[in-house]
Design a protein around this motif. Structure first.
Motif, mmCIF file in Angstrom:
data_model
loop_
_atom_site.group_PDB
_atom_site.id
_atom_site.type_symbol
_atom_site.label_atom_id
_atom_site.label_comp_id
_atom_site.label_asym_id
_atom_site.label_seq_id
_atom_site.Cartn_x
_atom_site.Cartn_y
_atom_site.Cartn_z
ATOM 1 N N HIS A 70 24.382 65.154 30.608
ATOM 2 C CA HIS A 70 25.125 64.779 31.807
ATOM 3 C C HIS A 70 26.275 63.837 31.463
ATOM 4 C CE1 HIS A 70 25.830 64.051 36.058
ATOM 5 N NE2 HIS A 70 25.780 62.719 35.814
ATOM 6 N N ALA A 71 26.043 62.921 30.534
ATOM 7 C CA ALA A 71 27.102 61.987 30.148
ATOM 8 C C ALA A 71 28.262 62.719 29.478
ATOM 9 C CB ALA A 71 26.527 60.918 29.214
ATOM 10 N N TYR A 72 27.942 63.648 28.550
ATOM 11 C CA TYR A 72 29.015 64.396 27.896
ATOM 12 C C TYR A 72 29.756 65.295 28.885
ATOM 13 C CZ TYR A 72 27.496 62.942 23.231
ATOM 14 O OH TYR A 72 27.197 62.206 22.125
ATOM 15 N N THR A 73 29.034 65.885 29.814
ATOM 16 C CA THR A 73 29.689 66.734 30.819
ATOM 17 C C THR A 73 30.635 65.918 31.693
ATOM 18 O OG1 THR A 73 27.731 68.164 30.850
ATOM 19 C CG2 THR A 73 29.264 68.357 32.677
ATOM 20 N N ALA B 130 32.171 63.171 30.847
ATOM 21 C CA ALA B 130 33.336 62.786 30.042
ATOM 22 C C ALA B 130 34.332 63.930 29.930
ATOM 23 C CB ALA B 130 32.873 62.331 28.657
ATOM 24 N N ILE B 131 33.822 65.151 29.704
ATOM 25 C CA ILE B 131 34.719 66.312 29.622
ATOM 26 C C ILE B 131 35.402 66.557 30.962
ATOM 27 C CG2 ILE B 131 34.763 68.804 29.270
ATOM 28 C CD1 ILE B 131 32.497 68.459 27.267
ATOM 29 N N HIS B 132 34.655 66.392 32.058
ATOM 30 C CA HIS B 132 35.246 66.590 33.386
ATOM 31 C C HIS B 132 36.354 65.578 33.639
ATOM 32 C CE1 HIS B 132 35.461 65.943 37.791
ATOM 33 N NE2 HIS B 132 35.333 67.288 37.820
ATOM 34 N N ILE C 210 44.074 65.538 32.453
ATOM 35 C CA ILE C 210 45.127 66.457 31.989
ATOM 36 C C ILE C 210 45.736 67.205 33.166
ATOM 37 C CG2 ILE C 210 45.550 68.517 30.593
ATOM 38 C CD1 ILE C 210 43.372 67.540 28.687
ATOM 39 N N TRP C 211 44.897 67.651 34.107
ATOM 40 C CA TRP C 211 45.386 68.400 35.270
ATOM 41 C C TRP C 211 46.307 67.556 36.145
ATOM 42 C CZ3 TRP C 211 45.605 73.254 36.804
ATOM 43 C CH2 TRP C 211 45.847 73.535 38.154
ATOM 44 N N GLN C 212 45.993 66.261 36.275
ATOM 45 C CA GLN C 212 46.798 65.381 37.117
ATOM 46 C C GLN C 212 47.978 64.762 36.378
ATOM 47 O OE1 GLN C 212 44.013 62.531 38.670
ATOM 48 N NE2 GLN C 212 43.029 64.027 40.081
#
Length: 602
Positions: free
Chosen positions: A25-28, A30-32, A38-40
């Protein structure tokens, strides 16, 4: 395995499932967060890196370097990871406090029993490993009529040794107390998982079928079949019902090829294959064998005319096996006219019959029991033709194994008479297709008598066989014998007008072959071959054993040219040139299997 390890695996999962879930969950998250940034537009450097990476990925979609690199990383990395997991799982035995305490307790209370159990278990382990090693050697060796395979013998023995080792480890009280540690099933699961992961390093995805192979298959399928499909829509109505339906049908049937289009497509396909293989440093050679099986030489020449349209493809070489008559047509090309071989073939390599030295080298590689006289007999019977030489060599070995005898006189007599029987059976088939009259009985009677003797030979009637053979060999047409002093075979009885030319030719060929077989019997079925060979060598070329093979080759051309050669050989070997009143060949020493007696040959 699942039943034995399920409890430990479930316990391990319950113990570490929460921690693993939190880490994932922590790695997910961080990736999110990074993707959102990047998107913003909050992470410019990451945006540039992702853009450049996407462009590179798109440009390399048709290049195989990236999948190849990933495959190499997989093959080189997954095996060490699996082995590391297996070794770490096994090494935890040394770090387990409970196992160490139990081992120290056994060492203090039962040292002799512990050492005896460990030594016995180690010995059983070495024996089991040795049996597995011998099983996997793949060794086999002949033992009489049987072939012994070590794998078949040691497979059940190694399995039994492994089962006994496992039974001892479970039943021994000292070792059993060490195996009862609660963490051992989990360690075993780690070892098994590590071994399975290391095995994944050997897995490779199925290679893509080469484009040329796909084109060849499509070309062959299109050549052999034609597909037709029809679709239709049907409607209808009655007073109360409106109907609507469809129909579909498909069929596949063979279709004769369109030769111009077929040739052009096949030439293009061969050109593509040749270019690809040439770039890889290879040579494209297409071998066409057994052309002579098509029938007569005219059929073979017609076949060459049909395929010569594909013989001119650049970088493609053809190796065509043709009969001697087709090769002869090429050698005399342009005389008196040109034919298909002139423009189809570049060169002819004529395979000459082997010499006696060649036959000696060939047969020496295939059998150690064939000595010089046996090789000389096989060479004379075959005329140096390789396939016949190998066949006679095999027959000699089988005769030696069957009779358990290596006497040349007995083996040569049996082999020569067997070949004579087979040859005369062929002559009888050809003679049966001709027209005969009542007056020709004197011609067919000796032939029929000799054939009946040879059909089912018995040592007891060997004297009659040899006497009839001697009589038939010196009769050109079976009408009257040649004089015993006739040194020239051209002195023949006058032509019988009742005999057709075809029948006369067959009788002459059979008589000459019988003459050749009688000569071989006189030479090889008499004792003292080495001494008589030296005496015959003093008469020059006619006394050379190679001359016997020359006669066998000449029999394939004409019986009229072969008879003078046989006469010259018989002169060199001091053999009579006419029928003798008694057999000149010694009696056979083979006991008759039917009458339990030895033949009585005068």
């Amino acid at each position: 395995m699942v039943l034995g390890l399920s409890a430990s695996v479930r316990s391990f999962y319950k113990q570490y499932a929460t921690s693993a879930s939190d880490a994932a969950h922590a790695y997910t998250s961080a990736i999110h967060d990074d993707v959102t940034a990047i998107w913003q537009g909050h992470s410019v450097v990451a945006s540039l890196a992702v853009t450049i990476g996407g462009i590179a990925w798109w440009q390399s979609r048709h290049v195989a370097w990236l999948p190849r690199m990933l495959g190499r990383l997989w093959m080189r990395g997954i095996r060490p990871i699996g082995l590391l997991l297996a070794w770490v799982s096994a090494a935890t035995l040394l770090l387990d406090e409970q196992i160490r305490q139990q081992a120290l307790k056994l060492h203090a209370t039962q040292p002799e029993a512990l050492y005896r159990a460990v030594g016995y278990a180690g010995g059983l382990l070495l024996v089991w490993l040795f049996l597995r090693f011998v099983r996997d050697m793949g060794v086999e060796f002949p033992l009489g009529r049987w072939h012994i395979f070590l794998e078949r013998i040691f497979r059940p023995i190694s399995a039994a040794a492994g089962i006994y080792l496992l039974f001892f480890l479970i039943t021994n009280p000292q070792i059993r107390s060490l195996l009862e540690d609660p963490e051992n099933p989990l360690r075993l699961a780690g070892i098994i998982a590590g071994v399975l992961v290391s095995k994944l390093g050997d897995w490779q995805p199925q290679s893509e079928e080469p484009e040329l192979v796909t084109r060849c298959q499509s070309h062959l399928y299109r050549l052999q079949t034609i597909q037709q499909a029809t679709h239709g829509l049907t409607t209808g109505s009655t007073a109360q019902i409106l109907s609507l339906g469809t129909n579909h049908s498909a069929s596949v049937s063979t279709v004769p090829p369109n030769y111009p289009e077929l040739v052009e497509e096949f030439r293009e396909l061969l050109r593509c294959i040749a270019i690809e293989r040439t770039e890889a440093g290879k040579t494209v050679v297409i071998a066409i064998d057994e052309v002579d099986r098509l029938g007569a030489d005219t059929d073979a020449l017609a076949f060459l005319r049909e395929i010569k349209a594909i013989l001119g493809v650049p970088l493609v070489h053809y190796l065509i096996s043709v009969a001697e008559d087709v090769g002869a047509a090429f050698v005399r090309r342009g005389l008196p006219h040109r034919d298909a071989t002139d423009s189809s073939l570049d060169d002819i390599i004529h395979v000459q019959p082997s010499t006696l030295s060649d036959s000696r080298a060939i047969l020496a590689k295939r059998s150690q029991t064939l000595k010089e006289p046996h090789i000389l007999l096989a060479h004379a019977l075959s005329g140096g033709i390789l396939r016949d030489l190998l066949r006679y060599g095999l027959q000699l070995r089988e005769t030696q194994d069957k009779t358990q005898s290596y006497e040349l006189t007995d083996i040569s007599r049996q082999l020569i008479l067997e070949e004579l029987a087979e040859t005369f059976a062929g002559f009888r088939t050809l003679l049966s297709k001709l027209q005969w009259s009542h007056d020709t009985n004197g011609i067919l009677a000796p032939f029929r008598t000799l054939s009946s003797y040879l059909r089912d030979p018995c040592p007891c009637v060997e004297a009659d066989v040899l006497r009839t053979l001697d009589h038939f060999a010196f009769h050109a047409y079976g009408a009257r014998p040649l004089p015993a002093t006739a040194g020239d075979s051209s002195h023949r009885p006058p032509d019988d007008p009742e005999i057709s030319s075809s029948a006369r030719q067959l009788i002459d060929e059979a008589s000459t072959y019988a003459y050749f077989s009688l000569t071989l019997l006189d030479i090889f079925s008499t004792d003292g071959l080495e001494r008589r060979t030296q005496l015959a060598a003093g008469h020059g070329q006619d006394g050379d054993p190679e001359r016997l093979a020359d006669v066998r080759q000449e029999l394939g051309i004409s019986p009229y040219s072969a008879r003078p050669l046989i006469d010259s050989i018989r002169k060199a070997w001091s053999l009579p040139l006419g029928p003798a009143p008694d057999s000149r060949i010694p009696a056979s020493t083979v006991r008759c299997p039917r009458h339990r007696s030895r033949p009585n040959i005068p």
